[in-house]
Motif scaffolding. Structure first.
Motif, PDB file in Angstrom:
ATOM      1  N   SER A 188      53.484 -69.858 -71.806  1.00 39.05           N
ATOM      2  CA  SER A 188      52.374 -68.998 -71.392  1.00 39.05           C
ATOM      3  C   SER A 188      51.958 -69.270 -69.958  1.00 39.05           C
ATOM      4  O   SER A 188      51.283 -68.452 -69.340  1.00 39.05           O
ATOM      5  CB  SER A 188      51.186 -69.185 -72.333  1.00 39.05           C
ATOM      6  N   GLU A 189      52.346 -70.430 -69.394  1.00 35.40           N
ATOM      7  CA  GLU A 189      51.961 -70.784 -68.034  1.00 35.40           C
ATOM      8  C   GLU A 189      53.077 -70.548 -67.026  1.00 35.40           C
ATOM      9  O   GLU A 189      52.946 -70.916 -65.869  1.00 35.40           O
ATOM     10  CB  GLU A 189      51.541 -72.260 -68.004  1.00 35.40           C
ATOM     11  N   LEU A 190      54.166 -69.944 -67.479  1.00 32.22           N
ATOM     12  CA  LEU A 190      55.248 -69.643 -66.556  1.00 32.22           C
ATOM     13  C   LEU A 190      54.776 -68.650 -65.507  1.00 32.22           C
ATOM     14  O   LEU A 190      53.927 -67.799 -65.783  1.00 32.22           O
ATOM     15  CB  LEU A 190      56.436 -69.048 -67.316  1.00 32.22           C
ATOM     16  N   PRO A 191      55.317 -68.724 -64.290  1.00 28.99           N
ATOM     17  CA  PRO A 191      54.982 -67.701 -63.296  1.00 28.99           C
ATOM     18  C   PRO A 191      55.478 -66.336 -63.759  1.00 28.99           C
ATOM     19  O   PRO A 191      56.402 -66.230 -64.568  1.00 28.99           O
ATOM     20  CB  PRO A 191      55.735 -68.169 -62.043  1.00 28.99           C
ATOM     21  N   ALA A 192      54.865 -65.278 -63.251  1.00 29.28           N
ATOM     22  CA  ALA A 192      55.282 -63.924 -63.611  1.00 29.28           C
ATOM     23  C   ALA A 192      56.740 -63.708 -63.217  1.00 29.28           C
ATOM     24  O   ALA A 192      57.212 -64.235 -62.206  1.00 29.28           O
ATOM     25  CB  ALA A 192      54.391 -62.901 -62.915  1.00 29.28           C
ATOM     26  N   LYS A 193      57.448 -62.936 -64.038  1.00 27.64           N
ATOM     27  CA  LYS A 193      58.850 -62.643 -63.729  1.00 27.64           C
ATOM     28  C   LYS A 193      58.936 -61.869 -62.415  1.00 27.64           C
ATOM     29  O   LYS A 193      58.193 -60.909 -62.197  1.00 27.64           O
ATOM     30  CB  LYS A 193      59.477 -61.809 -64.843  1.00 27.64           C
ATOM     31  N   GLN A 194      59.852 -62.299 -61.562  1.00 30.11           N
ATOM     32  CA  GLN A 194      60.106 -61.576 -60.318  1.00 30.11           C
ATOM     33  C   GLN A 194      61.597 -61.288 -60.201  1.00 30.11           C
ATOM     34  O   GLN A 194      62.440 -62.132 -60.541  1.00 30.11           O
ATOM     35  CB  GLN A 194      59.620 -62.367 -59.103  1.00 30.11           C
ATOM     36  N   LEU A 195      61.903 -60.099 -59.721  1.00 29.61           N
ATOM     37  CA  LEU A 195      63.284 -59.645 -59.568  1.00 29.61           C
ATOM     38  C   LEU A 195      63.470 -59.142 -58.146  1.00 29.61           C
ATOM     39  O   LEU A 195      62.639 -58.383 -57.637  1.00 29.61           O
ATOM     40  CB  LEU A 195      63.570 -58.515 -60.560  1.00 29.61           C
ATOM     41  N   ALA A 196      64.547 -59.588 -57.501  1.00 31.76           N
ATOM     42  CA  ALA A 196      64.915 -59.049 -56.189  1.00 31.76           C
ATOM     43  C   ALA A 196      66.026 -58.027 -56.375  1.00 31.76           C
ATOM     44  O   ALA A 196      66.943 -58.224 -57.177  1.00 31.76           O
ATOM     45  CB  ALA A 196      65.377 -60.163 -55.259  1.00 31.76           C
ATOM     46  N   TRP A 207      60.110 -57.329 -56.976  1.00 31.80           N
ATOM     47  CA  TRP A 207      59.295 -56.691 -58.002  1.00 31.80           C
ATOM     48  C   TRP A 207      58.688 -57.754 -58.902  1.00 31.80           C
ATOM     49  O   TRP A 207      59.368 -58.702 -59.297  1.00 31.80           O
ATOM     50  CB  TRP A 207      60.152 -55.752 -58.851  1.00 31.80           C
ATOM     51  N   GLN A 208      57.403 -57.609 -59.219  1.00 35.06           N
ATOM     52  CA  GLN A 208      56.757 -58.488 -60.187  1.00 35.06           C
ATOM     53  C   GLN A 208      56.646 -57.743 -61.509  1.00 35.06           C
ATOM     54  O   GLN A 208      56.016 -56.690 -61.581  1.00 35.06           O
ATOM     55  CB  GLN A 208      55.376 -58.931 -59.699  1.00 35.06           C
ATOM     56  N   LEU A 209      57.273 -58.285 -62.526  1.00 38.22           N
ATOM     57  CA  LEU A 209      57.449 -57.564 -63.781  1.00 38.22           C
ATOM     58  C   LEU A 209      56.580 -58.190 -64.874  1.00 38.22           C
ATOM     59  O   LEU A 209      57.064 -58.871 -65.773  1.00 38.22           O
ATOM     60  CB  LEU A 209      58.921 -57.576 -64.189  1.00 38.22           C
ATOM     61  N   ASP A 210      55.287 -57.952 -64.794  1.00 38.46           N
ATOM     62  CA  ASP A 210      54.360 -58.498 -65.786  1.00 38.46           C
ATOM     63  C   ASP A 210      54.446 -57.740 -67.102  1.00 38.46           C
ATOM     64  O   ASP A 210      54.377 -58.317 -68.172  1.00 38.46           O
ATOM     65  CB  ASP A 210      52.918 -58.447 -65.258  1.00 38.46           C
ATOM     66  N   GLY A 211      54.570 -56.434 -67.015  1.00 37.52           N
ATOM     67  CA  GLY A 211      54.641 -55.613 -68.217  1.00 37.52           C
ATOM     68  C   GLY A 211      55.909 -54.807 -68.221  1.00 37.52           C
ATOM     69  O   GLY A 211      56.934 -55.221 -67.704  1.00 37.52           O
ATOM     70  N   SER A 212      55.858 -53.615 -68.799  1.00 43.16           N
ATOM     71  CA  SER A 212      57.015 -52.720 -68.807  1.00 43.16           C
ATOM     72  C   SER A 212      56.965 -51.836 -67.579  1.00 43.16           C
ATOM     73  O   SER A 212      56.064 -51.002 -67.435  1.00 43.16           O
ATOM     74  CB  SER A 212      56.995 -51.859 -70.074  1.00 43.16           C
ATOM     75  N   PRO A 213      57.890 -51.993 -66.637  1.00 46.93           N
ATOM     76  CA  PRO A 213      57.856 -51.203 -65.416  1.00 46.93           C
ATOM     77  C   PRO A 213      58.110 -49.724 -65.696  1.00 46.93           C
ATOM     78  O   PRO A 213      58.749 -49.361 -66.676  1.00 46.93           O
ATOM     79  CB  PRO A 213      58.978 -51.788 -64.561  1.00 46.93           C
ATOM     80  N   THR A 214      57.603 -48.892 -64.817  1.00 45.05           N
ATOM     81  CA  THR A 214      57.792 -47.454 -64.928  1.00 45.05           C
ATOM     82  C   THR A 214      58.499 -46.941 -63.678  1.00 45.05           C
ATOM     83  O   THR A 214      58.723 -47.690 -62.727  1.00 45.05           O
ATOM     84  CB  THR A 214      56.436 -46.736 -65.073  1.00 45.05           C
ATOM     85  N   SER A 215      58.826 -45.659 -63.683  1.00 45.94           N
ATOM     86  CA  SER A 215      59.529 -45.074 -62.539  1.00 45.94           C
ATOM     87  C   SER A 215      58.657 -45.027 -61.289  1.00 45.94           C
ATOM     88  O   SER A 215      59.149 -44.779 -60.201  1.00 45.94           O
ATOM     89  CB  SER A 215      60.000 -43.662 -62.893  1.00 45.94           C
ATOM     90  N   THR A 216      57.350 -45.265 -61.439  1.00 47.74           N
ATOM     91  CA  THR A 216      56.445 -45.247 -60.280  1.00 47.74           C
ATOM     92  C   THR A 216      56.090 -46.657 -59.832  1.00 47.74           C
ATOM     93  O   THR A 216      55.183 -46.844 -59.030  1.00 47.74           O
ATOM     94  CB  THR A 216      55.161 -44.474 -60.618  1.00 47.74           C
ATOM     95  N   GLU A 217      56.787 -47.645 -60.354  1.00 49.63           N
ATOM     96  CA  GLU A 217      56.522 -49.043 -59.992  1.00 49.63           C
ATOM     97  C   GLU A 217      56.665 -49.237 -58.486  1.00 49.63           C
ATOM     98  O   GLU A 217      57.538 -48.667 -57.840  1.00 49.63           O
ATOM     99  CB  GLU A 217      57.514 -49.955 -60.719  1.00 49.63           C
ATOM    100  N   ALA A 218      55.794 -50.089 -57.898  1.00 45.59           N
ATOM    101  CA  ALA A 218      55.857 -50.387 -56.468  1.00 45.59           C
ATOM    102  C   ALA A 218      56.256 -51.851 -56.289  1.00 45.59           C
ATOM    103  O   ALA A 218      55.777 -52.729 -57.013  1.00 45.59           O
ATOM    104  CB  ALA A 218      54.505 -50.128 -55.810  1.00 45.59           C
TER     105      ALA A 218
END
Length: 319
Positions: A188-196, A207-218
């Motif tokens: 639960s204390e892991l850093p938020a998922k990040q993807l390059a 990209w920071q992927l905290d939840g389910s990304p959408t097509s409008t993700e920034a």
């Protein structure tokens, strides 16, 4: 003394595009324009073919092994627009357990998330989208509902890479780097998922992927330096160094190392060396202190940062 490199006949009938060892270095998977994947058992300098996987209908660009905590899983990505996940079903026979068909163009790159985040595979495609393919452990199936996709690079994604599941400087704690979070102790204390991601728009995006990304993700960052397609991107492992390192390479014959001193700092870039051919791949050593660069001149060069912050070539390997 360094042992000479070992070569063997991979028995493909066309160009080999990728070769990946599993976590323990006991198995090797290769993929080719002949539409197949081959799996070898590796024992010292001996490579024994144990299975040939046939399901793709186009060149297979990439393969990736999962962490062994999830079993012996192998993912493959192809020009046919599909991602296939294979499992060792015993006696060195691999079977197809899942097929992802939501992309409308070639899937160019795949990468498993750090195992701390569960069984999640990222796939980048020429259709501009990135897919996140998730396994639901409770239901015991690949979950189409939890799997997500978002538009990352409008004219095509060339590479995807996950950030490590440990924060920069975590081994130092707050004493070593006041701006870095302390070492984590639970999932639960892991850093938020990040993807390059790297793209045909000459950009690297994070990209920071905290939840389910959408097509409008920034993206949380868009890194601009390359003057042509970015071919690959790679995060350095976080082993206590109080900074984050990310490498990129491209069609413009350039390599950059991007650094960020803490989570709120801006990304800074440093150009690495001078190359005369397209640079296809970048990869970090396990300690995160040596960068390997593979270019179109059939050479792999190794680079290390000196005390002045400049990147020096420490070795060159030729075919």
């Amino acid at each position: 003394m360094v042992s000479p490199p070992t070569s063997f006949d991979a028995q493909h009938e066309d160009i080999i595009h990728d070769a990946q060892f599993d976590y323990y270095g006991k198995r090797l998977a290769t993929c080719s324009s002949d539409h197949t994947i081959k799996v070898f058992d590796v024992d010292a300098d001996t490579h024994t073919l144990v299975d040939t996987l046939k399901a793709h209908t186009g060149p297979v660009w990439a393969v990736a092994w999962s962490h062994p905590k999830f079993g012996s899983l192998l993912a493959s990505a192809s020009y046919d627009g599909r991602v296939i996940i294979w499992r060792d079903q015993g006696n060195n026979v691999f079977g197809k357990v899942y097929e992802h068909t939501k992309h409308s163009a070639s899937v160019n790159s795949i990468a498993w998330a750090p195992h701390e985040y569960g069984l999640v595979l990222a796939a980048g495609s020429s259709d501009g989208f990135v897919s996140l393919i998730s396994y639901d452990e409770v239901a015991g199936k690949w979950d189409e509902d939890k799997s997500a996709r978002f538009l990352a690079h409008t004219i095509g994604v060339t590479a995807v890479a996950w950030a490590p599941a440990t924060s920069a400087g975590s081994l130092f704690g707050t004493a070593g780097n006041p701006d870095a979070p302390a070492a984590t102790s639970s999932a639960s204390e892991l850093p938020a998922k990040q993807l390059a991601t790297a793209g045909c728009d000459n950009l690297v995006k994070i990209w920071q992927l905290d939840g389910s990304p959408t097509s409008t993700e920034a993206p949380i960052a868009s890194l601009s330096a390359h003057e042509d397609w970015v071919r690959d991107v790679a995060w350095a492992p976080n082993v206590g160094i109080p900074a984050t390192y990310l490498a990129s390479c491209g069609q413009d014959k350039a390599v950059y190392v991007w650094t960020r001193q803490h989570a709120l700092a801006a990304w800074e870039k440093k150009k690495v060396g001078t190359f005369t051919e397209v640079v296809w791949r970048v990869s970090w050593s396990l300690a995160g202190d040596v960068l390997a660069v593979a270019a179109g001149d059939n050479k792999v060069t190794l680079w290390r940062e000196n005390v002045e912050g400049e990147w020096e070539a420490v070795s060159t390997l030729t075919e």
